[in-house]
Design a protein around this motif. Structure first.
Motif, PDB file in Angstrom:
ATOM      1  N   GLU A 103       0.837  -1.203   0.000  1.00 26.37           N
ATOM      2  CA  GLU A 103       0.000   0.000   0.000  1.00 26.37           C
ATOM      3  C   GLU A 103       0.874   1.256   0.000  1.00 26.37           C
ATOM      4  N   LEU A 104       2.011   1.186   0.663  1.00 29.20           N
ATOM      5  CA  LEU A 104       2.923   2.331   0.752  1.00 29.20           C
ATOM      6  C   LEU A 104       3.427   2.742  -0.626  1.00 29.20           C
ATOM      7  N   GLY A 105       3.546   1.783  -1.533  1.00 31.80           N
ATOM      8  CA  GLY A 105       4.068   2.069  -2.866  1.00 31.80           C
ATOM      9  C   GLY A 105       3.027   2.520  -3.871  1.00 31.80           C
ATOM     10  N   GLN A 106       1.766   2.598  -3.463  1.00 27.76           N
ATOM     11  CA  GLN A 106       0.695   2.955  -4.393  1.00 27.76           C
ATOM     12  C   GLN A 106       0.177   4.357  -4.095  1.00 27.76           C
ATOM     13  N   HIS A 174       8.712   2.762  -2.486  1.00 22.58           N
ATOM     14  CA  HIS A 174       8.834   1.350  -2.839  1.00 22.58           C
ATOM     15  C   HIS A 174       9.927   0.699  -1.993  1.00 22.58           C
ATOM     16  N   ILE A 175       9.522  -0.252  -1.182  1.00 21.84           N
ATOM     17  CA  ILE A 175      10.445  -0.982  -0.305  1.00 21.84           C
ATOM     18  C   ILE A 175      10.602  -2.391  -0.858  1.00 21.84           C
ATOM     19  N   GLU A 176      11.823  -2.860  -0.972  1.00 25.11           N
ATOM     20  CA  GLU A 176      12.041  -4.196  -1.522  1.00 25.11           C
ATOM     21  C   GLU A 176      12.587  -5.123  -0.436  1.00 25.11           C
ATOM     22  N   ALA A 189       5.331  -6.124  -7.385  1.00 27.71           N
ATOM     23  CA  ALA A 189       4.344  -5.037  -7.359  1.00 27.71           C
ATOM     24  C   ALA A 189       4.930  -3.756  -7.935  1.00 27.71           C
ATOM     25  N   ARG A 190       6.196  -3.465  -7.586  1.00 24.64           N
ATOM     26  CA  ARG A 190       6.829  -2.252  -8.115  1.00 24.64           C
ATOM     27  C   ARG A 190       6.927  -2.309  -9.634  1.00 24.64           C
ATOM     28  N   ARG A 212       5.847  -7.919 -18.055  1.00 23.46           N
ATOM     29  CA  ARG A 212       6.300  -9.293 -18.307  1.00 23.46           C
ATOM     30  C   ARG A 212       7.207  -9.773 -17.170  1.00 23.46           C
ATOM     31  N   ARG A 213       8.115  -8.891 -16.717  1.00 21.78           N
ATOM     32  CA  ARG A 213       9.003  -9.262 -15.610  1.00 21.78           C
ATOM     33  C   ARG A 213       8.209  -9.437 -14.316  1.00 21.78           C
ATOM     34  N   ALA A 214       7.217  -8.572 -14.105  1.00 25.29           N
ATOM     35  CA  ALA A 214       6.388  -8.692 -12.900  1.00 25.29           C
ATOM     36  C   ALA A 214       5.634 -10.011 -12.886  1.00 25.29           C
TER      37      ALA A 214
END
Length: 478
Positions: A103-106, A174-176, A189-190, A212-214
């Motif tokens: 949610e933080l990344g949206q 965006h946290i990974e 998601a990113r 495609r990568r996602a």
């Protein structure tokens, strides 16, 4: 405090942190009391606030997180127990943290910050230690070590001071992190979000590559995003294969078959089948899909409306116009109740197209104009392109070809921006019709030629046939 801005904090903890939950709630209450004359007040939300549902319990808890502005998680010794997630999280608290980070990344979600506390403990479970080590290595600003209950209260109070003083503007972050099962949830998601944004900005090739990568590392949401773009590009075979993968992943998750995710996967596959001119098979998939949506929350209503859209379109393709109208109106009623302008516009556009099929141009124009009005303050999407071409088609049938051309051009530009080959071909087809109606046969010929080339590329046999007819008519000055 009638004008106080409510800010919700979701509190996530394993079962051994009951004392810490009490400390957290008490600290928030005390902070609110000290700020009684201020403009900010915090409210604590937790699993106890979960609404009754027939879905997986954790899914209902995750929905609460989507309505919160902050998330706080506290670990002591225990990691927690599995929740049956399609991502394979090994504890409910882990799933709640990752849901908050998603949610933080949206940009469209209220989540503004996530904070994790690790209470000093002599024997934390290995999963807790592993997660803390990952936080230390990658995101040390997101967590703090906590000595005891008093230290927790001090750290929470300081955190509330910061949150209360911050701007109300959401800044996506965006946290990974990698989940305990090794899945790259946040990276997938990113990539999906960035891919969709690139497509919106007209970088269709780069956006498709990200999708495609996602899909390669992601879950059902990423697979469906990729499938929809494949369908827009005209690759219906690969789109069908990708929706099938999303269906299978949804069915093998702990959410089970009766979930919004499974329903949406079936609906996406039905959309591909309809585009492959197999509406009967599409209706069968959709009738199965709508039985899978058992909840009455916002997500369930959104998915139900999307399925109703597809049922209506498939029924329209089989000339069952009365049923098509009934389901379109049902979706419109649900969407009006939800108050989402773009979703309301989708229903209005569907009803306008149906009215065109029924040769009721006055009703079609009314629905189309209302849809355009609803979209005025909404950022451009594929729906804007679809609505624009609809207005062009209605104007053309009403004898206003010159006015129709401008709407068709708008649709063409948007479809090119979003990488929708099928939409681009439709816009060019309508432009050829409009130019012929105004006597501009040079532009009509070029539009029909461009339309033909796109339909040949995507293998649309019917589109090729129609484009050739338009091309011959334009060349002959008809």
């Amino acid at each position: 405090m009638t004008d106080v801005l409510p800010l919700n904090i979701f509190l996530a903890t394993p079962s051994d942190a009951d004392r810490e939950r009490d400390v957290f709630r008490r600290t928030v209450d005390e902070w609110n009391e000290r700020q009684s004359s201020g403009r900010v007040r915090f409210s604590v939300v937790g699993w106890e606030n979960k609404r009754g549902t027939a879905r997986r319990a954790q899914a209902a808890i995750n929905e609460l997180i989507s309505e919160c502005h902050f998330l706080v998680a506290v670990f002591k010794e225990r990691w927690g127990s599995e929740t049956g997630s399609s991502w394979g999280y090994t504890s409910g608290t882990e799933e709640e943290i990752f849901t908050g980070l998603l949610e933080l990344g949206q940009a469209g979600q209220p989540m503004r910050d996530v904070w994790i506390g690790f209470v000093d403990s002599p024997a934390p479970e290995p999963a807790v230690s592993t997660f803390k080590a990952q936080m230390i290595e990658l995101h040390s600003m997101l967590f703090e070590s906590v000595a005891d209950a008093l230290d927790l209260a001090d750290k929470i109070s300081a955190r509330l001071d910061g949150w209360g003083a911050e701007s109300t503007v959401k800044t996506p972050r965006h946290i990974e992190l990698v989940s305990s099962t090794g899945r790259e949830v946040l990276r997938a998601a990113r990539l999906r979000i960035e891919g969709e944004k690139l497509i919106e900005l007209g970088q269709a090739d780069a956006g498709s590559a990200n999708l495609r990568r996602a899909a390669a590392i992601g879950g059902p949401v990423e697979l469906l995003a990729h499938a929809r773009q494949l369908a827009r590009e005209g690759d219906l075979e690969e789109a069908h294969t990708t929706t099938q993968a999303a269906i299978e992943m949804s069915q093998t998750s702990g959410s089970g078959l009766f979930s919004a995710a499974a329903a949406e996967a079936f609906a996406a596959q039905a959309s591909v089948l309809r585009r492959r001119r197999d509406p009967v098979a599409a209706i069968g998939r959709l009738e199965q899909a709508i039985t899978l949506v058992t909840g009455d929350d916002a997500e369930a209503r959104r998915v139900r409306c999307r399925i109703l859209d597809e049922i209506g379109l498939a029924c329209q393709a089989t000339n069952d116009l009365s049923r098509s109208r009934a389901v379109f109106l049902e979706a419109l009623e649900l969407r009006r109740a939800g108050g989402q302008a773009s979703e309301v516009a989708q229903s209005l556009t569907n009803l306008a197209r149906l009215a065109v099929d029924e040769h009721d141009l006055a009703t079609a124009r009314g629905y189309a104009d209302e849809a355009l009005s609803a979209l005025e303050n909404v950022a451009p999407t594929a729906l804007h392109a679809n609505t624009a071409i609809l207005v062009a088609q209605v104007l053309l049938r009403q004898g206003e070809a010159a006015a129709a051309i401008e709407h068709a051009k708008r649709s063409l530009a948007l479809n090119r921006q979003f990488g929708s080959a099928n939409g681009e071909a439709i816009a060019l087809h309508v432009m050829a019709q409009c130019y012929r109606a105004t006597g501009d046969f040079a532009h009509a010929t070029q539009s029909a030629q461009d339309c033909l080339e796109i339909n040949l590329r995507i293998g649309n046999t019917k589109g090729v046939e129609n484009a050739r007819w338009q091309l011959d008519a334009a060349r002959n000055g008809e």
